[in-house]
Design a protein around this motif. Structure first.
Motif, PDB file in Angstrom:
ATOM      1  N   VAL A  22       0.814  -1.193   0.049  1.00  0.00           N
ATOM      2  CA  VAL A  22       0.065  -0.043   0.177  1.00  0.00           C
ATOM      3  C   VAL A  22       0.897   1.166   0.217  1.00  0.00           C
ATOM      4  O   VAL A  22       0.504   2.133  -0.754  1.00  0.00           O
ATOM      5  N   GLN A  23       1.953   1.418   0.618  1.00  0.00           N
ATOM      6  CA  GLN A  23       2.734   2.399   0.830  1.00  0.00           C
ATOM      7  C   GLN A  23       3.444   2.756  -0.536  1.00  0.00           C
ATOM      8  O   GLN A  23       3.490   3.670  -0.874  1.00  0.00           O
ATOM      9  N   CYS A  27       3.288   5.919  -3.076  1.00  0.00           N
ATOM     10  CA  CYS A  27       4.617   6.563  -3.739  1.00  0.00           C
ATOM     11  C   CYS A  27       4.412   6.541  -5.072  1.00  0.00           C
ATOM     12  O   CYS A  27       4.671   7.630  -5.690  1.00  0.00           O
ATOM     13  N   TRP A  28       4.275   5.494  -5.771  1.00  0.00           N
ATOM     14  CA  TRP A  28       4.101   5.433  -7.149  1.00  0.00           C
ATOM     15  C   TRP A  28       2.953   6.500  -7.744  1.00  0.00           C
ATOM     16  O   TRP A  28       3.288   7.235  -8.739  1.00  0.00           O
ATOM     17  N   ALA A  29       2.061   6.487  -7.117  1.00  0.00           N
ATOM     18  CA  ALA A  29       0.697   7.200  -7.481  1.00  0.00           C
ATOM     19  C   ALA A  29       1.281   8.510  -7.550  1.00  0.00           C
ATOM     20  O   ALA A  29       0.970   9.582  -8.374  1.00  0.00           O
ATOM     21  N   GLY A  59      12.864 -14.297   4.895  1.00  0.00           N
ATOM     22  CA  GLY A  59      11.925 -14.216   6.287  1.00  0.00           C
ATOM     23  C   GLY A  59      12.235 -12.876   6.952  1.00  0.00           C
ATOM     24  O   GLY A  59      11.922 -12.648   8.277  1.00  0.00           O
ATOM     25  N   GLU A  60      12.758 -11.631   6.250  1.00  0.00           N
ATOM     26  CA  GLU A  60      13.038 -10.331   7.064  1.00  0.00           C
ATOM     27  C   GLU A  60      12.202  -9.379   6.623  1.00  0.00           C
ATOM     28  O   GLU A  60      11.244  -9.577   5.653  1.00  0.00           O
ATOM     29  N   GLU A  61      12.139  -8.315   7.200  1.00  0.00           N
ATOM     30  CA  GLU A  61      11.098  -6.980   6.873  1.00  0.00           C
ATOM     31  C   GLU A  61      12.066  -6.028   7.102  1.00  0.00           C
ATOM     32  O   GLU A  61      11.626  -5.062   8.043  1.00  0.00           O
ATOM     33  N   SER A  62      13.282  -5.731   6.695  1.00  0.00           N
ATOM     34  CA  SER A  62      14.103  -4.615   6.864  1.00  0.00           C
ATOM     35  C   SER A  62      14.182  -3.497   5.944  1.00  0.00           C
ATOM     36  O   SER A  62      14.369  -2.445   6.180  1.00  0.00           O
ATOM     37  N   VAL A  63      13.207  -3.703   4.726  1.00  0.00           N
ATOM     38  CA  VAL A  63      13.101  -2.611   3.794  1.00  0.00           C
ATOM     39  C   VAL A  63      12.384  -1.538   4.039  1.00  0.00           C
ATOM     40  O   VAL A  63      11.180  -1.781   4.463  1.00  0.00           O
ATOM     41  N   GLU A  64      12.729  -0.223   4.234  1.00  0.00           N
ATOM     42  CA  GLU A  64      11.895   0.835   4.346  1.00  0.00           C
ATOM     43  C   GLU A  64      11.265   1.386   2.990  1.00  0.00           C
ATOM     44  O   GLU A  64      12.197   2.068   2.166  1.00  0.00           O
ATOM     45  N   VAL A  65       9.952   1.322   2.949  1.00  0.00           N
ATOM     46  CA  VAL A  65       9.725   1.479   1.548  1.00  0.00           C
ATOM     47  C   VAL A  65       9.882   2.837   1.075  1.00  0.00           C
ATOM     48  O   VAL A  65      10.201   3.200  -0.111  1.00  0.00           O
ATOM     49  N   LEU A 189      -4.580   2.440  -3.770  1.00  0.00           N
ATOM     50  CA  LEU A 189      -4.239   1.998  -2.631  1.00  0.00           C
ATOM     51  C   LEU A 189      -3.300   0.597  -2.677  1.00  0.00           C
ATOM     52  O   LEU A 189      -2.308   0.826  -2.058  1.00  0.00           O
ATOM     53  N   LEU A 190      -3.632   0.099  -3.829  1.00  0.00           N
ATOM     54  CA  LEU A 190      -2.893  -1.403  -3.996  1.00  0.00           C
ATOM     55  C   LEU A 190      -2.636  -1.738  -5.488  1.00  0.00           C
ATOM     56  O   LEU A 190      -1.567  -2.456  -5.602  1.00  0.00           O
ATOM     57  N   GLY A 191      -3.546  -1.612  -6.078  1.00  0.00           N
ATOM     58  CA  GLY A 191      -3.538  -2.389  -7.686  1.00  0.00           C
ATOM     59  C   GLY A 191      -2.258  -2.648  -8.252  1.00  0.00           C
ATOM     60  O   GLY A 191      -1.775  -3.677  -8.679  1.00  0.00           O
TER      61      GLY A 191
END
Length: 218
Positions: A22-23, A27-29, A59-65, A189-191
């Motif tokens: 979603v984030q 950003c793209w839009a 199995g990580e989640e370290s990327v800040e979008v 939001l997502l597509g």
């Protein structure tokens, strides 16, 4: 029940990853609002999707979008904008050819239209790879276009799948505008991010056949 809502439960991991998309979509839009930056925004979209997917596979989640997206946006702006201009030029030529073909008397109209539609379809297949190739690999403008074409024609199943996914928003807008309007909040939001993620899941395995790790951007 506690395990279901625990921070490491599948449900919570899914929700966190969904929020990352979603984030990214927002950003793209936002960066597509100046139309000139659509190319850079789309390359940054794929670059961030690549970083997220690499992270998730470990199995990580370290990327800040946000920081990842805008770092790529600044880095890729010049070449991505040139890519977009080249694609717009090719589109203008194809549309002009189709218009000329429709102005010619029968039976030449059908023949000329077919001749015009063949490169249009091939261009659509190549188009799906252009921005992902630019996002992942360090290439010149010409090499990016050449390699996107070579990969698309070498793996037509992936190229066709990506072209179909990329055509969903435009097809929906043209064929079912009322449905597009009703679902516009989902696209906002997502597509687009979901489509980019699906494309990347298919393409990443293809890229590994043609590139060495040294050619991959950091």
């Amino acid at each position: 029940m506690k395990n279901v809502f625990g921070p490491d439960s599948p449900a919570m991991v899914f929700l966190r990853r969904l929020m990352s998309l979603v984030q990214l979509n927002l950003c793209w839009a936002l960066c597509c609002v100046p139309l000139v930056s659509i190319g850079a925004s789309t390359v940054s979209l794929y670059g961030t999707v690549a970083a997220l997917e690499k992270d998730w596979q470990k199995g990580e989640e370290s990327v800040e979008v946000f920081s990842c997206f805008f770092r790529l946006f600044r880095r890729e702006f010049r070449q991505s904008t040139l890519l977009m201009l080249v694609k717009l030029g090719a589109l203008a030529v194809l549309l002009a050819d189709l218009r000329i073909a429709n102005m010619v008397a029968e039976p030449l109209t059908g023949v000329l239209s077919l001749i015009c539609w063949i490169p249009a379809v091939l261009a659509a297949l190549v188009n799906g790879f252009v921005y992902p190739v630019q996002a992942k690999f360090a290439n010149t403008l010409g090499a990016t276009l050449k390699n996107a074409a070579l990969i698309a024609f070498s793996d037509p199943a992936v190229a066709i799948s990506a072209a179909v996914l990329n055509a969903i928003p435009l097809g929906l807008l043209l064929k079912r505008p009322e449905l597009f309007v009703k679902t516009s909040f989902l696209w906002l939001l997502l597509g687009v991010a979901v489509i980019a993620w699906c494309n990347w899941k298919m393409m990443d395995a293809v890229f590994q056949k043609y590139y060495t790790p040294e050619e991959v951007k950091e």
